[in-house]
Design a protein around this motif. Structure first.
Motif, short mmCIF file in Angstrom:
data_model
loop_
_atom_site.label_atom_id
_atom_site.label_comp_id
_atom_site.label_asym_id
_atom_site.label_seq_id
_atom_site.Cartn_x
_atom_site.Cartn_y
_atom_site.Cartn_z
N ARG A 1 33.11 -88.11 6.43
CA ARG A 1 32.57 -86.75 6.40
C ARG A 1 31.45 -86.66 5.36
O ARG A 1 30.39 -86.11 5.62
N GLU A 2 31.71 -87.24 4.17
CA GLU A 2 30.70 -87.25 3.09
C GLU A 2 29.45 -88.01 3.55
O GLU A 2 28.34 -87.67 3.15
N PHE B 1 39.74 -83.69 0.73
CA PHE B 1 38.87 -82.54 0.54
C PHE B 1 39.33 -81.75 -0.69
O PHE B 1 39.28 -82.27 -1.79
N ASP B 2 39.84 -80.52 -0.52
CA ASP B 2 40.20 -79.73 -1.70
C ASP B 2 41.69 -79.81 -2.03
O ASP B 2 42.19 -79.02 -2.83
N ASP C 1 39.83 -77.86 9.26
CA ASP C 1 38.83 -77.07 8.53
C ASP C 1 37.56 -77.85 8.25
O ASP C 1 36.50 -77.27 8.05
N HIS C 2 37.69 -79.17 8.17
CA HIS C 2 36.53 -80.00 7.89
C HIS C 2 36.06 -80.74 9.15
O HIS C 2 35.44 -81.79 9.06
N GLN C 3 36.37 -80.16 10.30
CA GLN C 3 35.87 -80.65 11.59
C GLN C 3 36.28 -82.09 11.90
O GLN C 3 35.55 -82.82 12.55
N SER D 1 43.64 -78.87 6.72
CA SER D 1 42.49 -79.32 5.96
C SER D 1 41.57 -80.19 6.82
O SER D 1 40.35 -80.08 6.76
N CYS E 1 38.70 -90.25 6.21
CA CYS E 1 38.19 -89.04 6.88
C CYS E 1 37.18 -88.35 5.97
O CYS E 1 36.09 -87.96 6.38
N GLU E 2 37.60 -88.18 4.71
CA GLU E 2 36.73 -87.51 3.76
C GLU E 2 35.47 -88.34 3.50
O GLU E 2 34.36 -87.80 3.43
#
Lengths: 479, 479
Positions: B195-196, B359-360, B228-230, B225, B191-192
């Protein structure tokens, strides 16, 4: 539980109805009286835990100063004004304790203790009878014993009033320069604190390197960090006297010359405060601190001791040691409180885990260093590796130095030291759990740690260091 | 050592002079032949370690793909372009191995193994005789078995060519939307990564919560999370088919409706690749992976297995499990390599430590979850606490959730889960060392950890959680 069958010391905590405690007569008669001398960290922990476990206890805590239940470890951050208000250092106010039924008395000092009669006599003559006594008398700072060490502007840092005094003095006297005598971890934290407060700082150190617990190769990073932040270092220097200064308030005379400053902090160590314990005839350990057992009991069955005034069992050296640290005091207080409150608990000891921050560095260690390992009869072999610990998430270089020590005769893992901008504390904590359990260096070399590229490499620096050390230890007899 | 007395399998490593290996005749005759099948992570670790320990070995490593010795775990970061070049994922090139004397052959597949004759026959007919065989055949992705799963643009992610293929496809086909089927940790990392790479992503999950190993209360942070990151989430969804899309390249048919995307990643798990092992008649474990002992030996004395194709001993459940992770493969490879090279070594097992970044968030776990604890016959009790872990150094809120699990019958500490922006991995690693050693929850509650205000509180969240859990476990018989 039938109240008629309840007896003092019963392991089953008896919870009084709220209204009950205010009645006189038989209820009051049954209450066991606990007197706690000292209100820093260990004393309040004992009081809180004992009261939670057995609300029927009549607990009195006396403290000669004005503050109780404060965290001493963040004091440098209070002086550096990262923490603005000294109240933030206080975990629990006297009012809070009183609400919980603990009679807190500040500005009150114990004159002597009659163990036979089980009475504490306060300065002024008042008598406090007890069923259980808890000594939480802490430590006092070591003074160098040089002329002028009692001048205005010369401080030690042990209790909250010291911190309040230093912060006030720096502000009110507009101090621009400071000298810190001693380069242990308190001295290092205070370098950063003075720097934060805008005070030019010089460290005067008797030895050649600061924080000698850490290997000199790691210590070089500490020295570099100090220099990078304009802290001056005077190594191999013996202090001789403190005089009135010319350009600044004070002048420190040393065998390496004179140096002036507006404020001087003496941070050369502490000694356990055992005056009262000694007078009572309690056994002291080899370290000079009060000897205790795993239940925090002293040599007298009605007396407990907790915190910086007493010893703790070191699980690696298997000796009783005196390492005055706030987290240990908290734990010992809780253990004593559980036992006093009727819940059998032991304090299983320590492994010597310790950390401090110096500007951008994490500095941490655990277990024994080589000198301590030798003193305990081990055969220390060690290695020191450098590595990148967070390859992805933090840009730039994040080098971590890690030193491991093991016993050549048995492979027993003995200690570790780490310094770096990230990950030193985390690795020392993992290794502390390994030391706690008596793992061999072979097991440390294959420990299962959570691996993910943003956090570590597949072989963490712990594995690399331990694998490397294992190779040094293969000394098979010739065939 | 007298060369005339040297024999194959001698534990004393015999170091040939550099020139010696090029001579024919008796030198070649003495060499033990090691054949390693599989070049991902475990195989190369075995080759490197065996060669280091005994440079006289004749080591051949075959790999059917084109890459060897690559780190699979960072592949999502390569796809997300945090790592630009796939070469960065390669630990050791074939050339480097060849310099070290290992004969690396890529694009070469084993057809079958004759254990009696000790010969591997390659596809194409070539025969590779061996004294020692190492299986490092890894895993293969589980396919859902639905129509259209083989369409162009549908990927799995297991080996480096998969990652290279996905990255290339996203770029060349200018993918704007992606579907990830499966919400395990690979799905989350992807996912991350998507997204990146600027790709809108939907996760299709058969269950109701992502990463079910973590308690739903902690899982809520994962869900938050993602949102929050769509990242869109489709929970409780069963996939049925993949068709040609209308607005995008592909259309996924599910029981919850249709959804279109330019690329689909199937991340629903892996199975050990044990075809060859099965044909050879080697014992497989209950998990379906190759059964090994602590030396990484299979049921046949001349055959080792390492990495994702084989089992590992779980020190908490005390069962042999199949947990395919890169760090375990590396360790098993090193252990096999030591043993093949004449240095007796064991792989002491795992505790199930695992971490990933979303993410974070740091997301980490170790030991058993409650379901696994029950399956192993324990009596799990657990608690979940939230706390601030870095009170000073990081501004703002840094909440960490920590769940601990213990056995009510014995107090044995069984497992932990943690999620938060900071400190989750570090605490899970410390707790992994505690699990490794079989500590009780009482010991965890008093562990000696390095305390300093910038890094933790005097009572770390580990202590708070363990102390709290201890209280839940006091079930004394009535008097």
């Amino acid at each position: 539980m039938d109240i008629a069958r309840w007896k003092s010391g019963d392991e089953q905590a008896f919870v009084f109805p709220q209204s009950c405690g205010r009645r006189k007569g038989w209820v009051k008669y049954m209450k066991r009286r606990v007197v706690i001398i000292g209100g820093g960290a260990g004393g309040p922990s004992t009081a809180a835990e004992a009261g939670r476990r057995d609300p029927s206890l009549a607990i009195t805590m006396i403290e000669k100063g004005e503050y109780i239940s404060y965290a001493a470890c963040p004091m440098p951050y209070y002086i550096g004004d990262v923490i603005k208000d000294e109240k933030k250092l206080i975990a629990r106010t006297p009012e809070k304790f009183r609400e919980g039924g603990v009679d807190v008395r500040t500005g009150v000092e114990a004159e002597n203790v009659d163990l036979a009669a089980q009475v504490v006599t306060l300065v002024g003559g008042e008598a406090l009878p007890f069923d259980v006594l808890v000594l939480a008398t802490g430590t006092r700072p070591i003074l160098p014993g040089i002329p002028g060490e009692d001048r205005e502007g010369v401080f030690t840092l042990k209790q909250l009033p010291d911190a309040v005094g230093i912060k006030q003095f720096i502000r009110e006297s507009r101090c621009r320069t400071a000298i810190i005598v001693g380069a242990g971890f308190i001295g290092m934290e205070m370098c950063e604190a003075f720097r934060e407060a805008g005070v030019e700082t010089t460290v005067v150190n008797r030895g050649s390197m600061p924080v000698p617990r850490w290997d000199p190769e790691l210590g070089q990073l500490v020295v570099k960090s100090l220099l990078d932040h304009q802290i001056r270092m005077m190594a191999d220097t013996t202090i001789q006297a403190i005089e009135k200064g010319e350009t600044c308030r004070l002048r420190l005379i040393t065998d390496q010359g004179k140096i002036e400053a507006d404020v001087i902090l003496l941070a050369i160590g502490v000694r356990p405060s055992v005056g009262l314990a000694g007078e009572m005839g309690l056994a002291l350990g080899k370290t000079g601190a009060v000897a205790v057992d795993f239940s925090q009991k002293t040599s007298h069955p009605a007396v407990y001791a907790v915190g910086d005034c007493c010893e703790a069992y070191h699980r690696v050296s298997r000796r009783w040691v005196h390492i005055p640290l706030g987290d240990i005091a908290n734990k010992q207080g809780r253990v004593a409180g559980c036992n006093i409150g009727g819940f059998p608990t032991i304090f299983p000891g320590i492994v010597g885990a310790q950390a401090f921050k110096l500007f951008d560095l994490e500095i941490a260690a655990t277990g024994l260093d080589e000198r301590e390992a030798l003193a305990a009869g081990f055969h220390p072999v060690s290695n020191l590796v450098w590595g990148d610990v967070v390859p992805l998430s933090v840009p730039g270089t994040t080098r971590l130095g890690l030193k491991l020590i093991a016993d050549e005769a048995t492979g027993l893992f003995l200690g570790a030291q780490a310094i770096g901008p990230h990950g030193a504390v985390s690795r020392i904590n993992t290794l502390s759990a390994a030391l706690w359990s008596g793992l061999s260096i072979d097991e440390v070399a294959y420990l299962d740690l959570a691996y993910s590229p943003p956090f570590s490499r597949a072989w963490d620096l712990i594995h690399i260091a331990a694998q490397d050390l294992m190779k040094k230890m293969v000394r098979r007899p010739p065939r």
